[in-house]
Design a protein around this motif. Structure first.
Motif, PDB file in Angstrom:
ATOM      1  N   TYR A   3     -51.998  28.491  66.071  1.00 47.66           N
ATOM      2  CA  TYR A   3     -52.631  27.084  65.395  1.00 47.66           C
ATOM      3  C   TYR A   3     -53.274  27.798  63.890  1.00 47.66           C
ATOM      4  CZ  TYR A   3     -56.137  23.626  64.485  1.00 47.66           C
ATOM      5  OH  TYR A   3     -57.076  22.511  64.119  1.00 47.66           O
ATOM      6  N   ASP A   4     -53.915  28.748  64.051  1.00 45.57           N
ATOM      7  CA  ASP A   4     -54.572  29.446  62.742  1.00 45.57           C
ATOM      8  C   ASP A   4     -53.563  29.586  61.656  1.00 45.57           C
ATOM      9  OD1 ASP A   4     -57.140  28.967  64.003  1.00 45.57           O
ATOM     10  OD2 ASP A   4     -57.236  31.219  64.678  1.00 45.57           O
ATOM     11  N   HIS A   5     -52.661  30.044  62.028  1.00 45.76           N
ATOM     12  CA  HIS A   5     -51.462  30.416  60.984  1.00 45.76           C
ATOM     13  C   HIS A   5     -50.977  29.231  60.502  1.00 45.76           C
ATOM     14  CE1 HIS A   5     -51.627  34.896  62.118  1.00 45.76           C
ATOM     15  NE2 HIS A   5     -50.872  35.052  61.050  1.00 45.76           N
ATOM     16  N   PHE A   6     -50.711  28.206  61.201  1.00 42.88           N
ATOM     17  CA  PHE A   6     -50.258  26.721  60.747  1.00 42.88           C
ATOM     18  C   PHE A   6     -51.283  26.425  59.904  1.00 42.88           C
ATOM     19  CE2 PHE A   6     -48.952  22.345  61.065  1.00 42.88           C
ATOM     20  CZ  PHE A   6     -47.814  22.331  60.599  1.00 42.88           C
ATOM     21  N   CYS A   7     -52.410  26.310  60.231  1.00 36.73           N
ATOM     22  CA  CYS A   7     -53.471  25.841  59.456  1.00 36.73           C
ATOM     23  C   CYS A   7     -53.640  26.310  58.034  1.00 36.73           C
ATOM     24  CB  CYS A   7     -55.047  25.793  60.059  1.00 36.73           C
ATOM     25  SG  CYS A   7     -55.202  24.627  61.535  1.00 36.73           S
ATOM     26  N   ALA A   8     -53.594  27.732  57.926  1.00 36.34           N
ATOM     27  CA  ALA A   8     -53.397  28.460  56.824  1.00 36.34           C
ATOM     28  C   ALA A   8     -52.293  28.148  55.870  1.00 36.34           C
ATOM     29  CB  ALA A   8     -53.707  29.942  57.044  1.00 36.34           C
ATOM     30  N   ARG A   9     -51.091  27.843  56.561  1.00 45.27           N
ATOM     31  CA  ARG A   9     -49.822  27.701  55.718  1.00 45.27           C
ATOM     32  C   ARG A   9     -49.875  26.401  55.143  1.00 45.27           C
ATOM     33  NH1 ARG A   9     -44.179  26.325  58.949  1.00 45.27           N
ATOM     34  NH2 ARG A   9     -42.874  25.770  57.046  1.00 45.27           N
ATOM     35  N   VAL A  10     -50.613  25.387  56.052  1.00 46.62           N
ATOM     36  CA  VAL A  10     -50.528  23.827  55.408  1.00 46.62           C
ATOM     37  C   VAL A  10     -51.671  23.833  54.309  1.00 46.62           C
ATOM     38  CG1 VAL A  10     -51.446  21.624  55.759  1.00 46.62           C
ATOM     39  CG2 VAL A  10     -49.934  22.883  57.458  1.00 46.62           C
ATOM     40  N   ILE A  45     -43.140  21.115  62.241  1.00 43.33           N
ATOM     41  CA  ILE A  45     -44.179  20.628  62.816  1.00 43.33           C
ATOM     42  C   ILE A  45     -44.920  19.828  61.768  1.00 43.33           C
ATOM     43  CG2 ILE A  45     -46.488  21.235  63.782  1.00 43.33           C
ATOM     44  CD1 ILE A  45     -43.866  21.961  65.486  1.00 43.33           C
ATOM     45  N   ASP A  46     -45.220  18.529  62.378  1.00 41.60           N
ATOM     46  CA  ASP A  46     -45.827  17.657  61.595  1.00 41.60           C
ATOM     47  C   ASP A  46     -47.357  18.201  61.021  1.00 41.60           C
ATOM     48  OD1 ASP A  46     -47.554  15.285  60.365  1.00 41.60           O
ATOM     49  OD2 ASP A  46     -46.371  14.200  61.576  1.00 41.60           O
ATOM     50  N   PRO A  47     -47.737  18.082  59.734  1.00 43.10           N
ATOM     51  CA  PRO A  47     -49.110  18.650  59.184  1.00 43.10           C
ATOM     52  C   PRO A  47     -50.282  18.231  59.919  1.00 43.10           C
ATOM     53  CG  PRO A  47     -47.526  18.256  57.423  1.00 43.10           C
ATOM     54  CD  PRO A  47     -46.775  17.751  58.548  1.00 43.10           C
ATOM     55  N   TYR A  48     -50.036  16.881  60.393  1.00 46.64           N
ATOM     56  CA  TYR A  48     -51.102  16.355  61.392  1.00 46.64           C
ATOM     57  C   TYR A  48     -51.683  17.210  62.440  1.00 46.64           C
ATOM     58  CZ  TYR A  48     -53.109  12.989  64.532  1.00 46.64           C
ATOM     59  OH  TYR A  48     -54.114  12.358  65.603  1.00 46.64           O
ATOM     60  N   ALA A  49     -50.805  18.214  62.808  1.00 43.67           N
ATOM     61  CA  ALA A  49     -51.139  19.265  63.771  1.00 43.67           C
ATOM     62  C   ALA A  49     -52.361  20.037  63.542  1.00 43.67           C
ATOM     63  CB  ALA A  49     -50.055  19.986  64.305  1.00 43.67           C
ATOM     64  N   THR A  50     -52.725  20.175  62.431  1.00 38.03           N
ATOM     65  CA  THR A  50     -53.869  20.668  61.792  1.00 38.03           C
ATOM     66  C   THR A  50     -55.197  20.178  61.959  1.00 38.03           C
ATOM     67  OG1 THR A  50     -53.778  20.009  59.641  1.00 38.03           O
ATOM     68  CG2 THR A  50     -52.654  21.886  59.961  1.00 38.03           C
ATOM     69  N   ASP A  51     -55.188  18.881  62.398  1.00 40.82           N
ATOM     70  CA  ASP A  51     -56.377  18.181  62.599  1.00 40.82           C
ATOM     71  C   ASP A  51     -57.040  18.406  63.851  1.00 40.82           C
ATOM     72  OD1 ASP A  51     -57.633  15.658  61.757  1.00 40.82           O
ATOM     73  OD2 ASP A  51     -57.577  14.855  63.976  1.00 40.82           O
ATOM     74  N   HIS A  52     -56.615  19.110  64.831  1.00 40.25           N
ATOM     75  CA  HIS A  52     -57.408  19.695  65.685  1.00 40.25           C
ATOM     76  C   HIS A  52     -56.311  20.515  66.765  1.00 40.25           C
ATOM     77  CE1 HIS A  52     -59.909  19.822  69.572  1.00 40.25           C
ATOM     78  NE2 HIS A  52     -60.827  19.379  68.892  1.00 40.25           N
ATOM     79  N   PRO A  53     -57.076  21.478  67.467  1.00 39.95           N
ATOM     80  CA  PRO A  53     -55.975  22.299  68.507  1.00 39.95           C
ATOM     81  C   PRO A  53     -55.199  21.542  69.425  1.00 39.95           C
ATOM     82  CG  PRO A  53     -58.062  23.523  68.178  1.00 39.95           C
ATOM     83  CD  PRO A  53     -58.332  22.345  67.274  1.00 39.95           C
ATOM     84  N   SER A  54     -56.025  20.260  69.928  1.00 41.54           N
ATOM     85  CA  SER A  54     -55.454  19.353  70.788  1.00 41.54           C
ATOM     86  C   SER A  54     -54.093  18.544  70.050  1.00 41.54           C
ATOM     87  CB  SER A  54     -56.369  18.576  71.236  1.00 41.54           C
ATOM     88  OG  SER A  54     -56.673  17.574  70.250  1.00 41.54           O
ATOM     89  N   GLU A  55     -54.267  18.432  68.944  1.00 41.88           N
ATOM     90  CA  GLU A  55     -53.144  17.724  68.485  1.00 41.88           C
ATOM     91  C   GLU A  55     -52.070  18.794  68.267  1.00 41.88           C
ATOM     92  OE1 GLU A  55     -52.632  14.806  68.013  1.00 41.88           O
ATOM     93  OE2 GLU A  55     -54.794  13.922  68.187  1.00 41.88           O
ATOM     94  N   PHE A  56     -52.315  20.011  67.627  1.00 45.97           N
ATOM     95  CA  PHE A  56     -51.306  21.179  67.718  1.00 45.97           C
ATOM     96  C   PHE A  56     -50.567  21.295  69.006  1.00 45.97           C
ATOM     97  CE2 PHE A  56     -50.227  25.747  67.042  1.00 45.97           C
ATOM     98  CZ  PHE A  56     -49.231  25.536  66.203  1.00 45.97           C
ATOM     99  N   PHE A  57     -51.190  21.154  70.118  1.00 46.29           N
ATOM    100  CA  PHE A  57     -50.423  21.455  71.290  1.00 46.29           C
ATOM    101  C   PHE A  57     -49.617  20.148  71.580  1.00 46.29           C
ATOM    102  CE2 PHE A  57     -50.889  20.200  75.958  1.00 46.29           C
ATOM    103  CZ  PHE A  57     -50.067  21.158  76.395  1.00 46.29           C
ATOM    104  N   ALA A  58     -50.177  18.984  71.251  1.00 39.43           N
ATOM    105  CA  ALA A  58     -49.208  17.822  71.502  1.00 39.43           C
ATOM    106  C   ALA A  58     -48.087  17.829  70.777  1.00 39.43           C
ATOM    107  CB  ALA A  58     -50.245  16.472  71.498  1.00 39.43           C
ATOM    108  N   VAL A  59     -48.255  18.107  69.283  1.00 37.87           N
ATOM    109  CA  VAL A  59     -47.043  18.148  68.497  1.00 37.87           C
ATOM    110  C   VAL A  59     -46.235  19.161  68.665  1.00 37.87           C
ATOM    111  CG1 VAL A  59     -46.421  18.516  66.111  1.00 37.87           C
ATOM    112  CG2 VAL A  59     -48.596  16.934  66.414  1.00 37.87           C
ATOM    113  N   CYS A  60     -46.555  20.068  69.056  1.00 33.63           N
ATOM    114  CA  CYS A  60     -45.660  21.227  69.707  1.00 33.63           C
ATOM    115  C   CYS A  60     -44.871  20.991  70.872  1.00 33.63           C
ATOM    116  CB  CYS A  60     -46.393  22.647  69.856  1.00 33.63           C
ATOM    117  SG  CYS A  60     -46.926  23.552  68.181  1.00 33.63           S
ATOM    118  N   SER A  61     -45.647  19.916  71.707  1.00 33.28           N
ATOM    119  CA  SER A  61     -45.037  19.888  73.071  1.00 33.28           C
ATOM    120  C   SER A  61     -43.867  18.964  72.607  1.00 33.28           C
ATOM    121  CB  SER A  61     -46.151  19.196  73.781  1.00 33.28           C
ATOM    122  OG  SER A  61     -47.029  19.972  74.325  1.00 33.28           O
TER     123      SER A  61
END
Length: 275
Positions: free
Chosen positions: A198-205, A222-238
């Motif tokens: 998650y941290d790496h993806f946020c840094a990339r965005v 992965i939709d950049p929306y996933a950086t909004d919160h770890p819960s969104e990262f989990f849902a988008v990656c799912s």
């Protein structure tokens, strides 16, 4: 004796629900054909998914908004997609709430938020899905049908991943790790892999210049929306795990294996469940 009776009674209720809410053969086949995310499942898994979908329908109350007609096609499509993530886990992960509300398309969400200075604002935005803690799942039927596998997008899987994440409290990207299912996984292992990803993806965005933002959105799995919160990262990656598994595994192999081990499914067929 009481435990034996409880198990017998539970089994009887289950059989009655499976009979009462049995899914028509033709409707089931149309549902499978419409959603490529079921393509990695064999005959036995599909049979279990069908049973889970029937039990889900028995346990939940479906309703619609804005005069949308509620159809069997709608109910079965949503139930099947909702049950896919818990196929090798437990349908009880969806206990504690009953409502599934379906809108024709996107709907408006109104929220009260507090900024860093403590000022409270009323905000509203369009949404294709929403999962409420302890409450219903709200879905756009238009978006629930946008699952042809061309993109890592599935609003039903996304919102039900949130529901799984909420089982142990507020959604935080750290879903429940029950020992009977996830013996090789623990909270430390999850945090080491998931939080780092998650941290790496946020840094990339964050590193994307504004002039390249539209291109990045188009090209990112992965939709950049996933950086909004770890819960969104989990849902988008799912979503990515089940909808575009091979591309997800190729781009994020460690994260793919973590989620495959969590859901106990290996849609890309790379041996991710082998210890």
């Amino acid at each position: 004796m009481a435990n034996l009776f409880t198990r017998w009674f539970g089994a009887q209720r289950r059989e009655r629900a499976l009979r009462k809410y049995a899914i028509d053969d033709a409707l089931w086949q149309r549902t499978l054909a419409a959603y490529p995310c079921f393509g990695h499942l064999g005959a036995q898994d599909l049979a279990r998914l069908r049973e889970s979908a029937s039990l889900f329908i028995a346990q939940k109350e479906f309703s619609t908004a804005h005069d949308l007609e509620l159809t069997d096609q709608m109910i079965v499509a949503i139930a099947a997609q909702a049950c896919l993530p818990v196929l090798n886990l437990d349908l009880d992960l969806y206990r504690g709430w009953v409502g599934v509300i379906v809108y024709p398309g996107e709907f408006v969400i109104r929220k009260t938020v507090e900024d860093e200075d403590g000022v409270v604002h009323e905000v509203e935005h369009d949404a294709s899905g929403e999962a409420w803690e302890g409450g219903p799942v709200v879905l756009s039927w238009e978006d629930a049908q946008m699952s042809d596998g061309s993109e890592a997008y599935n609003v039903v899987i996304h919102e039900f991943a949130h529901k799984i994440d909420m089982v142990t409290g507020i959604a935080d990207g750290h879903p429940p790790l029950f020992r009977r299912w996830h013996a090789p996984l623990d909270t430390t292992t999850w945090a080491d892999i998931f939080d780092n990803a998650y941290d790496h993806f946020c840094a990339r965005v964050d590193a994307v210049p504004e002039r390249r933002w539209n291109r990045f959105e188009r090209e990112s799995l992965i939709d950049p929306y996933a950086t909004d919160h770890p819960s969104e990262f989990f849902a988008v990656c799912s979503e990515a795990l089940f909808v575009t598994p091979k591309a997800f595994e190729a781009e994020y192999p460690e994260l793919y294996r973590l989620l495959a081990r969590y859901y106990r499914q290996d849609p890309a067929g790379v041996g991710a469940l082998v210890a």
